[in-house]
Each structure stands twice: as structure tokens, then as C-alpha cells.
Design a protein around this motif. Structure first.
Motif, PDB file in Angstrom:
ATOM      1  N   ARG A 198      27.919 -14.795   5.165  1.00 39.51           N
ATOM      2  CA  ARG A 198      27.048 -15.295   4.095  1.00 39.51           C
ATOM      3  C   ARG A 198      27.755 -15.207   2.747  1.00 39.51           C
ATOM      4  O   ARG A 198      28.722 -14.451   2.572  1.00 39.51           O
ATOM      5  CB  ARG A 198      25.727 -14.511   4.017  1.00 39.51           C
ATOM      6  CG  ARG A 198      25.852 -13.038   3.625  1.00 39.51           C
ATOM      7  CD  ARG A 198      25.631 -12.774   2.161  1.00 39.51           C
ATOM      8  NE  ARG A 198      25.970 -11.424   1.767  1.00 39.51           N
ATOM      9  CZ  ARG A 198      27.194 -11.043   1.411  1.00 39.51           C
ATOM     10  NH1 ARG A 198      28.192 -11.907   1.382  1.00 39.51           N
ATOM     11  NH2 ARG A 198      27.448  -9.782   1.071  1.00 39.51           N
TER      12      ARG A 198
ATOM     13  N   ASN B 246      26.276 -14.688  -1.323  1.00 42.40           N
ATOM     14  CA  ASN B 246      25.063 -14.518  -2.114  1.00 42.40           C
ATOM     15  C   ASN B 246      25.246 -15.323  -3.386  1.00 42.40           C
ATOM     16  O   ASN B 246      26.206 -15.129  -4.120  1.00 42.40           O
ATOM     17  CB  ASN B 246      24.846 -13.033  -2.423  1.00 42.40           C
ATOM     18  CG  ASN B 246      23.530 -12.797  -3.146  1.00 42.40           C
ATOM     19  OD1 ASN B 246      22.618 -13.621  -3.055  1.00 42.40           O
ATOM     20  ND2 ASN B 246      23.423 -11.682  -3.846  1.00 42.40           N
TER      21      ASN B 246
ATOM     22  N   GLY C 236      21.810 -12.451  -7.468  1.00 45.09           N
ATOM     23  CA  GLY C 236      20.921 -11.338  -7.092  1.00 45.09           C
ATOM     24  C   GLY C 236      21.759 -10.280  -6.396  1.00 45.09           C
ATOM     25  O   GLY C 236      21.536  -9.964  -5.236  1.00 45.09           O
ATOM     26  N   GLU C 237      22.728  -9.715  -7.155  1.00 47.36           N
ATOM     27  CA  GLU C 237      23.690  -8.796  -6.509  1.00 47.36           C
ATOM     28  C   GLU C 237      23.334  -7.344  -6.754  1.00 47.36           C
ATOM     29  O   GLU C 237      22.982  -6.967  -7.873  1.00 47.36           O
ATOM     30  CB  GLU C 237      25.088  -9.105  -7.072  1.00 47.36           C
ATOM     31  CG  GLU C 237      26.197  -8.926  -6.069  1.00 47.36           C
ATOM     32  CD  GLU C 237      26.093  -9.900  -4.901  1.00 47.36           C
ATOM     33  OE1 GLU C 237      25.481  -9.539  -3.876  1.00 47.36           O
ATOM     34  OE2 GLU C 237      26.621 -11.012  -5.027  1.00 47.36           O
ATOM     35  N   HIS C 238      23.452  -6.562  -5.703  1.00 46.02           N
ATOM     36  CA  HIS C 238      23.158  -5.127  -5.737  1.00 46.02           C
ATOM     37  C   HIS C 238      21.715  -4.858  -6.153  1.00 46.02           C
ATOM     38  O   HIS C 238      21.430  -3.857  -6.804  1.00 46.02           O
ATOM     39  CB  HIS C 238      24.124  -4.381  -6.678  1.00 46.02           C
ATOM     40  CG  HIS C 238      25.462  -4.119  -6.030  1.00 46.02           C
ATOM     41  ND1 HIS C 238      25.668  -3.097  -5.135  1.00 46.02           N
ATOM     42  CD2 HIS C 238      26.648  -4.776  -6.124  1.00 46.02           C
ATOM     43  CE1 HIS C 238      26.922  -3.115  -4.727  1.00 46.02           C
ATOM     44  NE2 HIS C 238      27.539  -4.130  -5.298  1.00 46.02           N
TER      45      HIS C 238
ATOM     46  N   ASP D 196      19.166  -5.775  -3.661  1.00 48.52           N
ATOM     47  CA  ASP D 196      18.316  -5.763  -2.450  1.00 48.52           C
ATOM     48  C   ASP D 196      17.810  -4.357  -2.160  1.00 48.52           C
ATOM     49  O   ASP D 196      16.654  -4.167  -1.811  1.00 48.52           O
ATOM     50  CB  ASP D 196      19.024  -6.387  -1.229  1.00 48.52           C
ATOM     51  CG  ASP D 196      20.347  -5.761  -0.846  1.00 48.52           C
ATOM     52  OD1 ASP D 196      20.899  -4.945  -1.615  1.00 48.52           O
ATOM     53  OD2 ASP D 196      20.848  -6.083   0.257  1.00 48.52           O
ATOM     54  N   TYR D 197      18.659  -3.344  -2.383  1.00 48.41           N
ATOM     55  CA  TYR D 197      18.209  -1.968  -2.127  1.00 48.41           C
ATOM     56  C   TYR D 197      17.438  -1.397  -3.318  1.00 48.41           C
ATOM     57  O   TYR D 197      17.131  -0.205  -3.354  1.00 48.41           O
ATOM     58  CB  TYR D 197      19.392  -1.056  -1.736  1.00 48.41           C
ATOM     59  CG  TYR D 197      20.561  -1.075  -2.686  1.00 48.41           C
ATOM     60  CD1 TYR D 197      20.627  -0.212  -3.761  1.00 48.41           C
ATOM     61  CD2 TYR D 197      21.610  -1.975  -2.499  1.00 48.41           C
ATOM     62  CE1 TYR D 197      21.703  -0.232  -4.630  1.00 48.41           C
ATOM     63  CE2 TYR D 197      22.698  -2.002  -3.358  1.00 48.41           C
ATOM     64  CZ  TYR D 197      22.731  -1.125  -4.430  1.00 48.41           C
ATOM     65  OH  TYR D 197      23.798  -1.152  -5.287  1.00 48.41           O
TER      66      TYR D 197
ATOM     67  N   CYS E 153      23.242   0.106   2.814  1.00 53.86           N
ATOM     68  CA  CYS E 153      23.055  -1.274   2.355  1.00 53.86           C
ATOM     69  C   CYS E 153      21.580  -1.657   2.377  1.00 53.86           C
ATOM     70  O   CYS E 153      20.761  -0.998   3.021  1.00 53.86           O
ATOM     71  CB  CYS E 153      23.837  -2.230   3.249  1.00 53.86           C
ATOM     72  SG  CYS E 153      23.155  -2.340   4.898  1.00 53.86           S
ATOM     73  N   GLY E 154      21.271  -2.753   1.689  1.00 50.62           N
ATOM     74  CA  GLY E 154      19.929  -3.334   1.739  1.00 50.62           C
ATOM     75  C   GLY E 154      19.851  -4.323   2.898  1.00 50.62           C
ATOM     76  O   GLY E 154      20.737  -4.363   3.763  1.00 50.62           O
ATOM     77  N   ILE E 155      18.824  -5.158   2.863  1.00 48.07           N
ATOM     78  CA  ILE E 155      18.552  -6.059   3.994  1.00 48.07           C
ATOM     79  C   ILE E 155      19.202  -7.438   3.832  1.00 48.07           C
ATOM     80  O   ILE E 155      19.246  -8.240   4.758  1.00 48.07           O
ATOM     81  CB  ILE E 155      17.013  -6.210   4.190  1.00 48.07           C
ATOM     82  CG1 ILE E 155      16.647  -7.001   5.460  1.00 48.07           C
ATOM     83  CG2 ILE E 155      16.350  -6.835   2.963  1.00 48.07           C
ATOM     84  CD1 ILE E 155      17.083  -6.393   6.744  1.00 48.07           C
ATOM     85  N   MET E 156      19.774  -7.719   2.634  1.00 47.67           N
ATOM     86  CA  MET E 156      20.191  -9.097   2.348  1.00 47.67           C
ATOM     87  C   MET E 156      21.124  -9.712   3.399  1.00 47.67           C
ATOM     88  O   MET E 156      20.883 -10.828   3.879  1.00 47.67           O
ATOM     89  CB  MET E 156      20.883  -9.161   0.986  1.00 47.67           C
ATOM     90  CG  MET E 156      21.492 -10.520   0.709  1.00 47.67           C
ATOM     91  SD  MET E 156      22.091 -10.658  -0.949  1.00 47.67           S
ATOM     92  CE  MET E 156      23.605  -9.748  -0.870  1.00 47.67           C
ATOM     93  N   ASP E 157      22.196  -9.010   3.752  1.00 46.72           N
ATOM     94  CA  ASP E 157      23.214  -9.628   4.601  1.00 46.72           C
ATOM     95  C   ASP E 157      22.683  -9.933   5.994  1.00 46.72           C
ATOM     96  O   ASP E 157      22.872 -11.032   6.528  1.00 46.72           O
ATOM     97  CB  ASP E 157      24.439  -8.708   4.732  1.00 46.72           C
ATOM     98  CG  ASP E 157      25.066  -8.391   3.391  1.00 46.72           C
ATOM     99  OD1 ASP E 157      24.682  -9.032   2.407  1.00 46.72           O
ATOM    100  OD2 ASP E 157      25.935  -7.510   3.348  1.00 46.72           O
TER     101      ASP E 157
ATOM    102  N   TYR F 227      29.963   2.069  -2.814  1.00 49.89           N
ATOM    103  CA  TYR F 227      28.663   1.419  -2.598  1.00 49.89           C
ATOM    104  C   TYR F 227      27.569   2.476  -2.524  1.00 49.89           C
ATOM    105  O   TYR F 227      26.542   2.389  -3.211  1.00 49.89           O
ATOM    106  CB  TYR F 227      28.705   0.599  -1.304  1.00 49.89           C
ATOM    107  CG  TYR F 227      27.466  -0.218  -1.069  1.00 49.89           C
ATOM    108  CD1 TYR F 227      27.389  -1.536  -1.490  1.00 49.89           C
ATOM    109  CD2 TYR F 227      26.353   0.342  -0.458  1.00 49.89           C
ATOM    110  CE1 TYR F 227      26.238  -2.274  -1.298  1.00 49.89           C
ATOM    111  CE2 TYR F 227      25.195  -0.383  -0.267  1.00 49.89           C
ATOM    112  CZ  TYR F 227      25.147  -1.694  -0.679  1.00 49.89           C
ATOM    113  OH  TYR F 227      24.001  -2.425  -0.493  1.00 49.89           O
TER     114      TYR F 227
ATOM    115  N   GLY G 249      28.639 -10.437  -3.063  1.00 50.46           N
ATOM    116  CA  GLY G 249      28.657  -9.301  -2.136  1.00 50.46           C
ATOM    117  C   GLY G 249      28.833  -7.995  -2.882  1.00 50.46           C
ATOM    118  O   GLY G 249      28.584  -7.898  -4.088  1.00 50.46           O
ATOM    119  N   ALA G 250      29.320  -6.992  -2.167  1.00 52.65           N
ATOM    120  CA  ALA G 250      29.360  -5.642  -2.727  1.00 52.65           C
ATOM    121  C   ALA G 250      30.371  -5.479  -3.855  1.00 52.65           C
ATOM    122  O   ALA G 250      30.218  -4.630  -4.722  1.00 52.65           O
ATOM    123  CB  ALA G 250      29.667  -4.645  -1.622  1.00 52.65           C
TER     124      ALA G 250
HETATM  125  C1  GLA Z   1      26.603  -5.594   0.494  1.00 53.22           C
HETATM  126  C2  GLA Z   1      25.347  -5.030   1.162  1.00 53.22           C
HETATM  127  C3  GLA Z   1      24.091  -5.800   0.741  1.00 53.22           C
HETATM  128  C4  GLA Z   1      23.996  -5.960  -0.772  1.00 53.22           C
HETATM  129  C5  GLA Z   1      25.336  -6.449  -1.345  1.00 53.22           C
HETATM  130  C6  GLA Z   1      25.320  -6.448  -2.844  1.00 53.22           C
HETATM  131  O1  GLA Z   1      26.885  -6.873   0.964  1.00 53.22           O
HETATM  132  O2  GLA Z   1      25.467  -5.058   2.562  1.00 53.22           O
HETATM  133  O3  GLA Z   1      22.946  -5.154   1.265  1.00 53.22           O
HETATM  134  O4  GLA Z   1      23.585  -4.772  -1.371  1.00 53.22           O
HETATM  135  O5  GLA Z   1      26.417  -5.648  -0.911  1.00 53.22           O
HETATM  136  O6  GLA Z   1      24.384  -7.337  -3.328  1.00 53.22           O
END
Ligand code: GLA
Length: 386
Positions: free
Chosen positions: A29, A31, A34-36, A38-39, A169-173, A223, A337-338
Motif C-alpha cells: 500500500r 498512504n 494521514g501519517e502516524h 492510525d494509532y 502499529c495501527g490498523i492502516m496497513d 516507531y 508509511g512509517a
Molecule cells: C506503519 C504502520 C502503520 C502506520 C504507518 C504510519 O506503516 O504499520 O500502522 O502507523 O506506519 O502512518
């Protein structure tokens, strides 16, 4: 159906001396913005891309889980047992964690022979880990008729990343690679899990992915550090604000309560999170209005905030975005991404794309000492059976 890049069915036969039953594919994916957040319970806007990870698989009758991968030399063969734990830093921890999670949820599985192949740059911030998790979960669900929804596949995969792999990590990925749709961006509220698709139409423009080729060493620990910092900022703000997440706070209440934080680093983290969530709202309006120019400006603003306030960029990603700002045919760019290396994305006029690649490559090579990899990306569907 995807054009399968190498003959993985044949390769499966050579390695396991039997025919494969299925081939599954899960994309990576990017993004968009909307970075960092999701958590932090924010809104994110990812989309699935066309590169990803293939899984060739067949059930076996000898109660073994066998893991092989065309990209890595390490293989594993484990007896079927009811739980597993992480084995060093091996790539097969991801599918192993998924198998473990299915057992934890009470599902019955039999032995499996598995061959993975990724044409997605690994550890480049394009979600190769979410992709291998989700493709495994999707395959288990299909092979054993378990009736797990794609959203639950994403949630289980996130749990594996958090608990088995150890990245908060959050749920985004996992959500993006599971639920992606061709030519659509997903707007996901990571607090409520409400989501919407809308057309990502880039008429006349290319969505470029630029891999900085910077090794993402220490990325996981950095992270987790950001995750902890956000938690600490939230805890301080909660002394007076009745909120669950940093993203529940608007600028106005942040300004009147930031004294509660009284720590310059935590204040910067919170500033990024709160402003980035606001930018996602603006970016949604811009896309709905077909206003790519405004969208591009928000991409630049997002990068600046990730650089100055969240401090997850780096000289490589900054060199890419700085170049983009000087290039006429580019209307927006940011890390995706991260961070801590990995990839940037940019919106570039179609007719300027070749020049963009040449000039960016030359400029980056001079500044950083080696070349980036630049490609035009298609927005594709999520995980599927081929
Ligand atoms: C990584 C994490 C995601 C998100 C991004 C930053 O990809 O897996 O959950 O936090 O970083 O947006």
C-alpha cells in the motif's frame, strides 16, 4: 488476474515435489495522507498498489508447516502444534504468527506447504509485512472455509504485528492491503473503523513511488518510541480533556491545554498528530472537488510536519521532497508509511514523468551518494485468489 512475475507454480513443484493447490496475492500500500495517526484514532487515506506478495500453497497430510520464500534463503519446517512463538528475526515469523493467531482463535488447521514470493520492495515502507500477514490469513480462511471477513483478517493481522512481532502499529496497513479497491482511495476512521471508498482520479498526473533505498535500521524501535510518546502526551492532556485519542482533540482545545504537556518533544508529537488529522479532512474535500493542486499542497504540508514535529523523515526522504518542490511538473510529495527511510510518493504531470525520473535520480545521487528507485504506481485491489 495479475501477470505472475516468475513461474512460482513450477517453483513450488520443484521445492515440494507436488502440485500447488492455490495462488493468493496481497498487494502493498501507499498512504496518500494521514501519517502516524492510525494509532491515535485518526483518519487515514491509503490505497493498495499493484505490487505485492504471492503465496503458493497446498495442504499436506504429514502435520508440518513448511515455509519457503523466493526472496530469502531461510526456510522452516515446524511440526503442527497448538501454539508458536517468534523465532529470531526470520521472515517466516509473519506467517507463523498468523497461524498462531488462528489457533488462538480456536480454528483447526492441518499441515501446509507454502511458498512466498514478493515483487514489492521489502522493508521499504510499502507494507510488505502487512501483505505477508494478510495473504497468509486470507489463504487459511479460504483453504479451511473459516468464514472470517476481510476486516477481521486485517484485525487479526494487526494483532500479530503487535503481539507476536512486537511492533505497536495501527490498523492502516493491514486494512488497506486487505480492503483496497482498484482506482479508489480508502478513507478509514481508525477509531470507529468506519470507512468509505472514493475515486482517486489523477487525470493527467502519475502517482510516483520513490524508494529512497535507505535501509530502515532501527525503524521498529523508533516507531514504538513515537507510539509511547503519543500515549504520554495523551495521558497529560486527559487530566483536563475528556478524550480517548489524540485525534479527538482540535487545534483550539490543544492550544488552550498544551501547557499540560510541558515537554517540548511531546508537544511537537501532539502538534503533528492533531494537524495531520485536520489535513486529512481538507484532503478529502480537495479530492471530492477534483482539486489535485490543493491536495498536492497538503502532501507537502504533511511532509513538513512529519519532518519537523514528528521527526520521522531523514535526509534521504527530505532530499526527494526538496527536489519535488523545485520540479515544475510535480504538484505534491511526501514520505509515506512509517518513515526513517523507505518511500516517498509524488504527484507528477504525465508528460513530465520521464524528466522527473532522470532529474530526480541525478540530484539524489549527488546529494545522497546512491540512486533511488522511481516508478509509476497503479492503485489496485486488495488481497485475492488468483
Ligand atoms: C506503519 C504502520 C502503520 C502506520 C504507518 C504510519 O506503516 O504499520 O500502522 O502507523 O506506519 O502512518
Amino acid at each position: 488476474m495479475n501477470d505472475i512475475p516468475v513461474n512460482i507454480r513450477e517453483e513450488f513443484k520443484n521445492r515440494f515435489h507436488r502440485e500447488a493447490e492455490h495462488i493468493f496475492f496481497c498487494p502493498g500500500r501507499v498512504n496518500l495522507i494521514g501519517e502516524h495517526i492510525d494509532y491515535n484514532g485518526g483518519n487515514v487515506m491509503p490505497c493498495a498498489i499493484s505490487l505485492g506478495i504471492y503465496l503458493v500453497i497446498a495442504k499436506n497430510t504429514d502435520k508440518r508447516f513448511r515455509f519457503q520464500c523466493l526472496n530469502f534463503p531461510e526456510t522452516a519446517e515446524l511440526h503442527l502444534q497448538s501454539s508458536y512463538s517468534k523465532a529470531d528475526k526470520n521472515w517466516f515469523n509473519y506467517p507463523l504468527g498468523i497461524i498462531n493467531e488462528f489457533f488462538k482463535n480456536g480454528y483447526t488447521l492441518s499441515g501446509l506447504d507454502m511458498l512466498f514470493y514478493g515483487n514489492l520492495p521489502i522493508s521499504a515502507g510499502l507494507s510488505s509485512s502487512a501483505s505477508i500477514e494478510v495473504v497468509t490469513a486470507f489463504a487459511l480462511n479460504a483453504l479451511f472455509h473459516l468464514d472470517v471477513s476481510k476486516v477481521d483478517i486485517a484485525l487479526m493481522s494487526k494483532k500479530v504485528e503487535n503481539e507476536f512481532i512486537g511492533v505497536n502499529c495501527g490498523i492502516m496497513d493491514q486494512f488497506a492491503v486487505s480492503m483496497g479497491q482498484k482506482n479508489k482511495a480508502i478513507l478509514l476512521n481508525c477509531d470507529t473503523m468506519d470507512y468509505r471508498y472514493f475515486p482517486f482520479e489523477t487525470d493527467g498526473y502519475v502517482l510516483a513511488i520513490i524508494n529512497s533505498n535507505k535501509q530502515r535500521t532501527l525503524a521498529d524501535s523508533k516507531y514504538n518510541e513515537r507510539f509511547t510518546e503519543c500515549g504520554a502526551a495523551l495521558k497529560l492532556l486527559k487530566k483536563e480533556l475528556d478524550v480517548q485519542n489524540l485525534c479527538d482533540i482540535d487545534f483550539h482545545s490543544f492550544e488552550s491545554h498544551r501547557y499540560l504537556i510541558n515537554n517540548p518533544v511531546l508537544e511537537k508529537r501532539a502538534l503533528h498528530v492533531i494537524s495531520e488529522n485536520f489535513r486529512v479532512g481538507e484532503a478529502t474535500d480537495a479530492l471530492k472537488a477534483g482539486d489535485l493542486t490543493s491536495f498536492g499542497k497538503l502532501m507537502y504540508a504533511s511532509h513538513q510536519s512529519l519532518k519537523d514535529w514528528y521527526e520521522v523523515s531523514g535526509k534521504e526522504l527530505d532530499a526527494i521532497v526538496d527536489f519535488c518542490k523545485t520540479f515544475d511538473g510535480c504538484i505534491g510529495a511526501r514520505m509515506t508509511g512509517a518513515g526513517f527511510g523507505g518511500c516517498a510518493i509524488a504527484l507528477v504531470k504525465k508528460e513530465s514523468f520521464d524528466d522527473f525520473v532522470t532529474q530526480l535520480t541525478a540530484c539524489y545521487k549527488i546529494k545522497i551518494g546512491y540512486k533511488p528507485e522511481v516508478f509509476a504506481s497503479a492503485v489496485g485491489d486488495g488481497v485475492r485468489n488468483l
